[in-house]
Scaffold this motif. Structure first.
Motif, PDB file in Angstrom:
ATOM      1  N   UNK A 315       0.817  -1.217   0.000  1.00 10.54           N
ATOM      2  CA  UNK A 315       0.000   0.000   0.000  1.00 10.54           C
ATOM      3  C   UNK A 315       0.847   1.261   0.000  1.00 10.54           C
ATOM      4  N   UNK A 316       0.198   2.378  -0.297  1.00 12.46           N
ATOM      5  CA  UNK A 316       0.879   3.663  -0.341  1.00 12.46           C
ATOM      6  C   UNK A 316       0.858   4.392   0.992  1.00 12.46           C
ATOM      7  N   UNK A 317       0.890   3.665   2.088  1.00  8.89           N
ATOM      8  CA  UNK A 317       0.790   4.255   3.425  1.00  8.89           C
ATOM      9  C   UNK A 317       2.087   4.008   4.184  1.00  8.89           C
ATOM     10  N   UNK A 318       2.594   5.042   4.805  1.00  8.64           N
ATOM     11  CA  UNK A 318       3.789   4.961   5.647  1.00  8.64           C
ATOM     12  C   UNK A 318       3.437   5.582   6.986  1.00  8.64           C
ATOM     13  N   UNK A 319       3.885   4.960   8.070  1.00 12.36           N
ATOM     14  CA  UNK A 319       3.667   5.558   9.389  1.00 12.36           C
ATOM     15  C   UNK A 319       5.013   5.868  10.035  1.00 12.36           C
ATOM     16  N   UNK A 320       5.013   6.913  10.867  1.00  7.97           N
ATOM     17  CA  UNK A 320       6.243   7.336  11.530  1.00  7.97           C
ATOM     18  C   UNK A 320       5.893   8.250  12.685  1.00  7.97           C
ATOM     19  N   UNK A 321       6.893   8.631  13.472  1.00  4.88           N
ATOM     20  CA  UNK A 321       6.675   9.442  14.667  1.00  4.88           C
ATOM     21  C   UNK A 321       7.576  10.668  14.626  1.00  4.88           C
ATOM     22  N   UNK A 322       6.952  11.828  14.809  1.00  5.21           N
ATOM     23  CA  UNK A 322       7.711  13.087  14.857  1.00  5.21           C
ATOM     24  C   UNK A 322       7.868  13.617  16.275  1.00  5.21           C
ATOM     25  N   UNK A 365       2.614  10.441  16.394  1.00  4.72           N
ATOM     26  CA  UNK A 365       2.479   9.401  15.372  1.00  4.72           C
ATOM     27  C   UNK A 365       1.720   9.934  14.166  1.00  4.72           C
ATOM     28  N   UNK A 366       2.244   9.678  12.963  1.00  3.09           N
ATOM     29  CA  UNK A 366       1.650  10.161  11.723  1.00  3.09           C
ATOM     30  C   UNK A 366       1.383   8.978  10.792  1.00  3.09           C
ATOM     31  N   UNK A 367       0.171   8.943  10.244  1.00  2.71           N
ATOM     32  CA  UNK A 367      -0.119   8.030   9.134  1.00  2.71           C
ATOM     33  C   UNK A 367      -0.104   8.872   7.867  1.00  2.71           C
TER      34      UNK A 367
END
Length: 392
Positions: A315-322, A365-367
């Motif tokens: 999928x075109x989804x990436x998650x990460x934390x700023x 957290x960012x989706x």
């Protein structure tokens, strides 16, 4: 990933060019899914049929025609169901939204005294519905992480998994879980929203039911709400159909037509979104000011071993934390291409801080849902936005 995108039918299946629809690659399947037989003077996809009542035969009543009343019957809706069913590999029923589809499935299949196992890290409104509504009806609700470990399934009526999970992107082995569920006498339903039917085929892997939100990447233009349930079991599908007819949780004809129109470009949209996600994931993974990067296509991602075998494309989804909510807001404000919005799978790249909706995620957290912008532009824009909000 066993992606089927390109080449001729003869290249792929050893048959003559223009072989059977089962041999077509994804783009061809999407373009032609659910279309009626061509007829001179008729459109490729007929326009939406707006009707509440239809003319009935005075003698036979509704038995004379597939259309009797607009709630259970609509030809535009049936064409969309045929299209999604072709892609999922089963029969399909569409609902007014993804939440209507998944709650309809749960309420149609479960009875007081039953036990359901749900993902502890899946879509938050489903967990809320289970604890607030199902439990109050006498259904025992249990939770397990998408990646496991899973408890013993003895006595469980239904196992529901969301893989890749939303929003954390963990993955479970569908075939292995189907085998366990069936050995225990349980049904397995797979939420295929994140993957889409081009990303994985849960029914081929042993799932009894597929449920998904068509609001997201399936239709991809951020202009409608839709959900669906698909199955190869006539009994299960009849149970779901009866529930939908009784409750009236149907999409309107125009939304069904829009969804079918949009489905034709699914292969093209997913190809760009996945390529963008790969580039963005590599960018984020290489930055010391970004943590917790997840995308199943990264070789060191915990989900990669299963996803690389099970999924046909990612999928075109990436998650990460700023780190904190303020930095997320500054990051989005600094970007020219990323919009702050919930949902995912659309044409435009969006960022969603999931904690603001009640998800059990850290405040930073960012989706990130990658759109179909040119990869070089998106990477440059994200780089500039992240550089502008580096922690001091």
């Amino acid at each position: 990933m066993g992606e089927r995108t390109g080449g001729t039918p003869a290249d792929r299946a050893g048959g003559p060019p223009g072989g059977s629809p089962a041999d077509w690659a994804d783009g061809t399947r999407c373009v032609h899914a659910g279309l009626p037989e061509p007829a001179p003077g008729q459109p490729f996809l007929p326009g939406p049929v707006f009707a509440a009542p239809y003319h009935l035969d005075p003698w036979q009543g509704p038995a004379a025609s597939p259309n009797g009343y607009g709630r259970p019957d609509n030809p535009t809706r049936r064409l969309l169901e045929a299209a999604i069913g072709e892609l999922e590999g089963g029969d399909c029923r569409v609902f007014a939204s993804g939440q209507a589809a998944i709650t309809g499935l749960l309420l149609a299949v479960l009875r007081p005294g039953d036990t359901v196992l749900l993902p502890a890290d899946g879509y938050f409104p489903v967990r809320a519905f289970a604890t607030q509504t199902l439990a109050g009806m006498g259904v025992e609700v249990r939770f397990a992480p998408t990646a496991g470990p899973y408890p013993a399934l003895d006595g469980v009526r239904l196992v529901l998994v969301e893989t890749p999970a939303n929003p954390g992107l963990d993955v479970c082995d569908i075939a292995a879980l189907a085998e366990r569920a069936h050995a225990a006498g349980a049904l397995l339903a797979v939420d295929n929203t994140t993957a889409t039917p081009l990303g994985q085929q849960p029914l081929d892997l042993g799932a009894d039911l597929v449920v998904a939100s068509g609001t997201k990447a399936l239709t991809g233009h951020s202009d409608l709400l839709l959900g669906y349930v698909a199955s190869r079991s006539a009994d299960l599908l009849e149970t779901v159909t009866a529930w939908r007819t009784t409750t009236g949780a149907v999409p309107g004809a125009f939304d069904a037509w829009l969804a079918h129109r949009s489905l034709a470009t699914l292969d093209l949209r997913l190809a760009r979104q996945s390529a963008n996600a790969a580039a963005v994931a590599r960018l984020l993974a290489g930055r010391p000011d970004v943590t917790g990067v997840r995308w199943p296509g990264l070789p060191d991602d915990p989900a990669h071993p299963v996803a690389s075998v099970q999924m046909r494309r990612l999928p075109g989804i990436v998650s990460f934390d700023l780190g904190d909510a303020g930095r997320v807001a500054r990051f989005v404000a600094a970007s020219r291409l990323v919009a702050a919005a919930t949902s995912f799978g659309g044409l435009h790249t969006t960022a969603d801080r999931r904690a603001q909706w009640g998800d059990d995620t850290p405040p930073g957290f960012v989706r990130l849902s990658c759109g179909v912008e040119d990869t070089v532009d998106l990477v440059a824009d994200l780089t500039a936005a992240l550089d502008a909000v580096r922690p001091e």
